[in-house]
Design an enzyme around this catalytic site. Structure first.
Site, PDB file in Angstrom:
ATOM      1  N   ASP A  15     -12.248  -9.570   3.815  1.00 58.47           N
ATOM      2  CA  ASP A  15     -13.515  -9.667   3.070  1.00 58.47           C
ATOM      3  C   ASP A  15     -14.096 -11.073   3.235  1.00 58.47           C
ATOM      4  O   ASP A  15     -15.305 -11.250   3.417  1.00 58.47           O
ATOM      5  CB  ASP A  15     -13.312  -9.368   1.573  1.00 58.47           C
ATOM      6  CG  ASP A  15     -13.540  -7.895   1.234  1.00 58.47           C
ATOM      7  OD1 ASP A  15     -13.304  -7.035   2.114  1.00 58.47           O
ATOM      8  OD2 ASP A  15     -13.941  -7.600   0.093  1.00 58.47           O
TER       9      ASP A  15
ATOM     10  N   TYR B 202       0.801  -1.229   0.000  1.00 58.79           N
ATOM     11  CA  TYR B 202       0.000   0.000   0.000  1.00 58.79           C
ATOM     12  C   TYR B 202       0.835   1.282   0.000  1.00 58.79           C
ATOM     13  O   TYR B 202       0.272   2.372  -0.069  1.00 58.79           O
ATOM     14  CB  TYR B 202      -0.948   0.004   1.211  1.00 58.79           C
ATOM     15  CG  TYR B 202      -2.192  -0.815   0.959  1.00 58.79           C
ATOM     16  CD1 TYR B 202      -2.132  -2.201   0.890  1.00 58.79           C
ATOM     17  CD2 TYR B 202      -3.432  -0.200   0.771  1.00 58.79           C
ATOM     18  CE1 TYR B 202      -3.264  -2.953   0.651  1.00 58.79           C
ATOM     19  CE2 TYR B 202      -4.567  -0.946   0.529  1.00 58.79           C
ATOM     20  CZ  TYR B 202      -4.485  -2.323   0.466  1.00 58.79           C
ATOM     21  OH  TYR B 202      -5.603  -3.055   0.220  1.00 58.79           O
TER      22      TYR B 202
ATOM     23  N   ASP C 259      -2.531 -18.730   1.291  1.00 57.47           N
ATOM     24  CA  ASP C 259      -3.462 -19.511   0.455  1.00 57.47           C
ATOM     25  C   ASP C 259      -4.140 -20.596   1.301  1.00 57.47           C
ATOM     26  O   ASP C 259      -5.362 -20.797   1.239  1.00 57.47           O
ATOM     27  CB  ASP C 259      -2.761 -20.095  -0.789  1.00 57.47           C
ATOM     28  CG  ASP C 259      -1.417 -20.747  -0.508  1.00 57.47           C
ATOM     29  OD1 ASP C 259      -0.939 -20.680   0.648  1.00 57.47           O
ATOM     30  OD2 ASP C 259      -0.850 -21.356  -1.440  1.00 57.47           O
TER      31      ASP C 259
ATOM     32  N   ASP D 123      -6.178  -7.277   3.717  1.00 55.25           N
ATOM     33  CA  ASP D 123      -7.313  -6.720   2.971  1.00 55.25           C
ATOM     34  C   ASP D 123      -8.155  -7.849   2.394  1.00 55.25           C
ATOM     35  O   ASP D 123      -9.385  -7.861   2.507  1.00 55.25           O
ATOM     36  CB  ASP D 123      -6.798  -5.811   1.851  1.00 55.25           C
ATOM     37  CG  ASP D 123      -7.940  -5.262   1.020  1.00 55.25           C
ATOM     38  OD1 ASP D 123      -8.923  -4.800   1.612  1.00 55.25           O
ATOM     39  OD2 ASP D 123      -7.847  -5.310  -0.226  1.00 55.25           O
TER      40      ASP D 123
ATOM     41  N   LYS E 244       3.357 -15.383   2.794  1.00 55.24           N
ATOM     42  CA  LYS E 244       3.634 -16.223   1.635  1.00 55.24           C
ATOM     43  C   LYS E 244       5.144 -16.308   1.500  1.00 55.24           C
ATOM     44  O   LYS E 244       5.725 -15.970   0.465  1.00 55.24           O
ATOM     45  CB  LYS E 244       2.945 -15.554   0.422  1.00 55.24           C
ATOM     46  CG  LYS E 244       2.887 -16.373  -0.825  1.00 55.24           C
ATOM     47  CD  LYS E 244       1.979 -17.590  -0.755  1.00 55.24           C
ATOM     48  CE  LYS E 244       2.171 -18.422  -2.004  1.00 55.24           C
ATOM     49  NZ  LYS E 244       1.669 -19.793  -1.895  1.00 55.24           N
TER      50      LYS E 244
HETATM   51  C1  IPM Z   1     -10.488  -1.706   2.935  1.00 54.75           C
HETATM   52  C2  IPM Z   1     -10.663  -1.216   1.524  1.00 54.75           C
HETATM   53  C3  IPM Z   1      -9.524  -0.271   1.185  1.00 54.75           C
HETATM   54  C4  IPM Z   1      -8.237  -1.060   1.252  1.00 54.75           C
HETATM   55  C5  IPM Z   1      -9.665   0.412  -0.205  1.00 54.75           C
HETATM   56  C6  IPM Z   1     -10.946   1.212  -0.282  1.00 54.75           C
HETATM   57  C7  IPM Z   1      -8.478   1.291  -0.527  1.00 54.75           C
HETATM   58  O1  IPM Z   1     -10.760  -2.279   0.638  1.00 54.75           O
HETATM   59  O2  IPM Z   1     -10.453  -0.879   3.855  1.00 54.75           O
HETATM   60  O3  IPM Z   1     -10.424  -2.922   3.153  1.00 54.75           O
HETATM   61  O4  IPM Z   1      -7.829  -1.708   0.287  1.00 54.75           O
HETATM   62  O5  IPM Z   1      -7.624  -1.031   2.323  1.00 54.75           O
HETATM   63 MN    MN Z   2     -10.826  -4.224   1.600  1.00 55.27          MN
END
Ligand code: IPM
Ligand code: MN
Length: 351
Positions: free
Chosen positions: A249, A137, A221, A245, A188
């Site tokens: 999700d 990042y 993975d 990140d 990884k």
């Molecule tokens: C998160 C989001 C952000 C990230 C994006 C919006 C830049 O996906 O906070 O998880 O990748 O960190």
């Molecule tokens: Mn995210």
């Protein structure tokens, strides 16, 4: 003494879910006299498109010097395809306020919401700590011969001893404080030899300081597979910015979807930022359909950070009660809009 909270609703569904969260916060703040003062910041895509400025001069310092926390909705707008304002504001705050801990709990509040067969709230109950200030990042890299058939693009993945050590130590401290059994570090390092070597050595060294806590390593993975196959094996997971990140999700999905998940961008003892994990979902904006629970649980997490543990707990219990009663938005199987789903939680607050 009052504490100021900067409220940045942002884009898309951000304003609606933050409105629901603020109703809860205001109710708790008044009833329990927490002394919080909420100050609205209009940093968003509209403002950026109107002025070309994402953060007004002095804005970041104002937040750094005068606020206890930031409560943020979401960023992203199809009219800003490069997400410039989102990067300036969200990543800008993560980096410039040095919010090195991205705290993302994965907690299933009701079995009915879990996409996995036969898993309970006890099985899906762990915490992910995502390093939040370095990795892929940092935006280091460049291109050469751009636009030609010989084009080269380089995107660096940066790990520093200081950065790796502080997030790993935070994960162990958290495990110790909350009575969690183990810490899993995931990366990884079979491919990313240099960064991975630093992560693994640091992990082993820090682990020695916490003899009461088990520690193990897992390739990322394999981690995604085990999170789905056997989530009960995890207590605390620590990983880098990009892997964090991605796996958070997945973590959100295990709790019932992106609409359910809360997160904190934390620098212990300093102004920290709290946001639901979901994005701005432009196509649902203004339609009163977005699930406000992620934003409301984020409000609870912020209160916890500010030391109001009982109040944070009250909010979580009200959320659980509303879900149990099926008083939710459509994504969770209910038939309420954002506003009504927020109201259902408000009604259940036992203040
Ligand atoms: C998160 C989001 C952000 C990230 C994006 C919006 C830049 O996906 O906070 O998880 O990748 O960190
Ligand atoms: Mn995210």
């Amino acid at each position: 003494m009052t504490k100021k909270i900067a409220v940045i609703p942002g884009d898309g569904i951000g304003p609606e879910v933050i409105d629901a969260g603020l109703r809860v916060l205001n109710r708790v703040n008044d009833a329990r006299k927490l002394g919080l003062e909420f100050v609205h910041f209009g940093w968003n895509a509209d403002e950026y498109l109107r002025t070309g400025i994402s953060i007004p001069p002095g804005g970041m310092d104002d937040i750094r010097n005068n606020y206890a926390a930031v409560y943020l909705g979401a960023f992203g707008d199809p009219r800003v395809p490069d997400m410039k304002h989102a990067a300036d504001i969200l990543l800008g705050m993560r980096f410039q306020l040095d919010l090195y801990v991205n705290y993302r709990p994965v907690k299933l509040l009701n079995e009915r919401l879990c996409p996995l067969k036969g898993k309970s709230g006890q099985d899906v109950d762990f915490v992910i700590f995502r390093e939040n200030t370095e990795g892929a990042y940092v935006g280091m890299g460049g291109n050469f011969k751009k636009g030609t058939s010989e084009e080269i693009a380089i995107q660096e993945d940066v790990s520093t001893r200081k950065g790796v050590e502080r997030i790993i130590r935070y994960a162990f401290e958290f495990a110790k404080k909350t009575g969690r059994k183990s810490v899993c570090m995931s990366d990884k390092n079979n491919v990313m030899r240099f960064g991975g070597d630093l992560w693994l050595r640091t992990f082993e060294e820090v682990a020695k300081e916490y003899p009461g806590i088990e520690h193990f390593h897992m390739f990322v993975d394999a981690l995604t597979m085990q999170m789905v196959r056997a989530p009960e094996m995890f207590d605390v997971i620590v990983t880098n910015n990009m892997f964090g990140d991605i796996v958070t999700d997945l973590g959100a999905a295990l709790q019932g979807g992106l609409g359910m998940a809360a997160s904190g961008n934390i620098h212990p003892g300093k102004v920290s930022l709290f946001e639901p994990i979901h994005g701005s979902a432009p196509k649902y904006a203004g339609k009163d359909v977005a699930n406000p629970i992620g934003a409301i649980l984020t409000a609870a997490m912020m209160l916890e950070y500010l030391g109001h543990f009982a109040e944070a707990d009250l909010i979580e219990r009200a959320v659980v009660a509303a879900i149990d009663a099926n008083e939710t938005t459509h994504d969770l199987g209910g038939n309420l809009g954002t506003r009504a789903a927020g109201e259902a939680i408000l009604q259940r607050l036992e203040l």
